[in-house]
Motif scaffolding. Structure first.
Motif, PDB file in Angstrom:
ATOM      1  N   PHE A   1      -1.167  -0.551  -2.265  1.00  0.00           N
ATOM      2  CA  PHE A   1      -0.442  -1.686  -2.832  1.00  0.00           C
ATOM      3  C   PHE A   1       0.727  -2.095  -1.939  1.00  0.00           C
ATOM      4  O   PHE A   1       1.066  -3.282  -1.850  1.00  0.00           O
ATOM      5  N   ALA A   2       1.346  -1.131  -1.270  1.00  0.00           N
ATOM      6  CA  ALA A   2       2.405  -1.471  -0.319  1.00  0.00           C
ATOM      7  C   ALA A   2       1.862  -2.383   0.778  1.00  0.00           C
ATOM      8  O   ALA A   2       2.546  -3.322   1.221  1.00  0.00           O
ATOM      9  N   ASP A   3       0.623  -2.141   1.214  1.00  0.00           N
ATOM     10  CA  ASP A   3      -0.009  -3.027   2.200  1.00  0.00           C
ATOM     11  C   ASP A   3      -0.293  -4.404   1.600  1.00  0.00           C
ATOM     12  O   ASP A   3      -0.176  -5.427   2.281  1.00  0.00           O
ATOM     13  N   VAL A   4      -0.668  -4.424   0.332  1.00  0.00           N
ATOM     14  CA  VAL A   4      -0.945  -5.696  -0.344  1.00  0.00           C
ATOM     15  C   VAL A   4       0.315  -6.553  -0.424  1.00  0.00           C
ATOM     16  O   VAL A   4       0.286  -7.769  -0.183  1.00  0.00           O
ATOM     17  N   THR A   5       1.437  -5.933  -0.756  1.00  0.00           N
ATOM     18  CA  THR A   5       2.657  -6.715  -0.955  1.00  0.00           C
ATOM     19  C   THR A   5       3.170  -7.342   0.339  1.00  0.00           C
ATOM     20  O   THR A   5       3.934  -8.318   0.282  1.00  0.00           O
ATOM     21  N   ALA A   6       2.748  -6.812   1.467  1.00  0.00           N
ATOM     22  CA  ALA A   6       3.149  -7.430   2.737  1.00  0.00           C
ATOM     23  C   ALA A   6       2.589  -8.842   2.857  1.00  0.00           C
ATOM     24  O   ALA A   6       3.156  -9.696   3.546  1.00  0.00           O
ATOM     25  N   HIS A   7       1.457  -9.092   2.163  1.00  0.00           N
ATOM     26  CA  HIS A   7       0.827 -10.416   2.196  1.00  0.00           C
ATOM     27  C   HIS A   7       1.059 -11.192   0.902  1.00  0.00           C
ATOM     28  O   HIS A   7       1.088 -12.432   0.919  1.00  0.00           O
ATOM     29  N   HIS A   8       1.209 -10.476  -0.207  1.00  0.00           N
ATOM     30  CA  HIS A   8       1.340 -11.120  -1.517  1.00  0.00           C
ATOM     31  C   HIS A   8       2.475 -10.447  -2.296  1.00  0.00           C
ATOM     32  O   HIS A   8       2.226  -9.703  -3.257  1.00  0.00           O
ATOM     33  N   PRO A   9       3.719 -10.720  -1.933  1.00  0.00           N
ATOM     34  CA  PRO A   9       4.849 -10.074  -2.607  1.00  0.00           C
ATOM     35  C   PRO A   9       5.022 -10.500  -4.062  1.00  0.00           C
ATOM     36  O   PRO A   9       5.814  -9.891  -4.791  1.00  0.00           O
TER      37      PRO A   9
ATOM     38  N   ASP B   1      -1.224   8.036  -5.702  1.00  0.00           N
ATOM     39  CA  ASP B   1      -0.457   7.930  -4.461  1.00  0.00           C
ATOM     40  C   ASP B   1      -1.172   7.035  -3.452  1.00  0.00           C
ATOM     41  O   ASP B   1      -0.552   6.204  -2.778  1.00  0.00           O
ATOM     42  N   LEU B   2      -2.488   7.186  -3.360  1.00  0.00           N
ATOM     43  CA  LEU B   2      -3.275   6.324  -2.475  1.00  0.00           C
ATOM     44  C   LEU B   2      -3.189   4.871  -2.921  1.00  0.00           C
ATOM     45  O   LEU B   2      -3.053   3.953  -2.093  1.00  0.00           O
TER      46      LEU B   2
END
Length: 406
Positions: free
Chosen positions: A223-231, A217-218
């Protein structure tokens, strides 16, 4: 020399099974090796077994087996400790089969691979054999009640082998075992013949049981934060477990359905890791970290929480991977973003990871066990004297009890 491993269920999936099979195959180069599986729930093991290694199932729990009709299968175990979390899977039938097998197996060395199974070894193992308890869990994750139970039985064994130095230190400090060798030997992970990752795939991989302790879950949150920069990057999580539905709901809540996938189990896992550029471990605790070494074997750097006890003994932070604080979503996301942004660093760390992973070659680790067997055989008498002296002191030199003042 005949070496026997006692294992909970070699027909399943898990790190203890993988490392036991790895070590058994390496020892089979010079010894007769047998694996006694307390339980059997399917026709064939999921992992491949070296043809030189014999597998002996003790209790067949398949619905159509003869054992399934034995009333003792439904009677509670009397030897397997009730404080062990697998207690509900054991029975009077497993008690009796383990006792019979240990009495007749003719092994020179017997190695147990989980706490409750090690109690069988201590209570029923033949005194002529070297009896070794492997701890694939950790001292501090056992309940107080289980630790007290293990202490009474482990002191009759020849050795306790942990997978990390930190856990060996914990046993030395917290469980008094006179005459018992306590040492750390890491799990072995063989090299793979799959070409190593080249660091170009826009994939983060993770693997393990889908349980809360693994903190997928963490990882999904980070990864949700990562996709904001690297979708354009994706996350692939391999494994099965009770947390699957909750994790899928979290993926859906983050609208990551096209980028994050719960893939299910894969065996072997190395071909999947070789198709990734980063492997992530977000656990709250790891007794060793098989996934970390398996990823390194594929030339993939690992971003892991610095959880007790294994990752920090495997990963050299900034050289062949990254260590981040336990439970820290931002730190985990930042470490992933750093590697995503720098392909050159990913490649450099991947090569360093390949070099690091050679420490876990099965051959040298099997030789470490051979040396341990020889040392334990040579020190039998001196260790027996240590036990007798400790017993004598405990019986006749206890400090006087001081009652309450009047």
């Amino acid at each position: 020399m005949k070496i026997t491993f006692l294992i909970h269920n070699v027909y399943g999936i898990g790190g203890t099974i993988r490392t036991t099979l790895n070590l058994a195959a390496a020892l089979a180069d010079h010894h007769e090796v047998e694996i006694a599986s307390m339980l059997r729930h399917r026709e064939h093991p999921r992992f491949s077994v070296d043809p030189r290694v014999t597998v002996v199932p003790l209790v067949d729990i398949r619905p159509d087996s003869d054992d399934s009709a034995d009333p003792r299968l439904h009677q509670p175990a009397e030897i397997f400790p009730a404080a062990e979390k697998r207690y509900g899977q054991y029975s009077r039938l497993t008690d009796l089969r383990a006792e019979e097998y240990l009495r007749t197996c003719g092994a020179d060395v017997i190695i147990g691979t989980r706490p409750g199974v090690n109690v069988y070894l201590a209570r029923c193992g033949p005194p002529r054999a070297l009896r070794i308890a492997q701890e694939h869990l950790t001292h501090d994750t056992h309940s107080k009640k289980l630790r007290a139970h293990l202490a009474r039985h482990y002191r009759t064994l020849d050795a306790v082998v942990t997978t990390t130095q930190a856990d060996a230190d914990a046993y030395r400090a917290k469980m008094r075992l006179p005459g018992v060798a306590i040492l750390a030997v890491p799990n072995s992970v063989p090299a793979t013949d799959i070409p190593p990752a080249d660091g170009t795939a826009r994939v983060i991989a993770a693997a393990g049981r889908l349980t809360r302790a693994k903190r997928f879950d963490l990882l999904i949150d980070a990864f949700a934060d990562v996709t904001a920069h690297h979708p354009d990057w994706s996350l692939r999580i391999f494994g099965t477990g009770t947390d699957k539905d909750r994790l899928q709901q979290l993926i859906d809540n983050h609208s990551l359905g096209k980028q994050a996938t719960l893939v299910g189990s894969r065996s072997p896992i190395e071909p999947e890791f070789a198709q990734a550029s980063i492997v992530a471990v977000a656990s709250d605790a790891e007794s060793f970290g098989m996934t970390i070494v398996e990823a390194m074997r594929c030339g993939v750097p690992v971003v892991s929480t610095d959880c007790p006890l294994g990752p920090a003994e495997i990963i050299h932070d900034g050289l062949d991977g990254r260590l981040v604080p336990v439970g820290d979503r931002k730190a985990l996301a930042d470490a992933l973003l750093d590697l995503i942004a720098d392909e050159g660093t990913r490649r450099r760390m991947g090569q360093a990871a390949l070099d690091t992973a050679r420490r876990y070659d099965p051959g040298p680790i099997a030789r470490t066990y051979d040396e341990l067997f020889a040392e334990l055989a040579a020190s039998r008498r001196s260790r027996a004297r240590q036990r007798r002296r400790a017993l004598w002191r405990s019986r006749f030199h206890r400090p006087a009890r001081i009652g309450p003042s009047s």
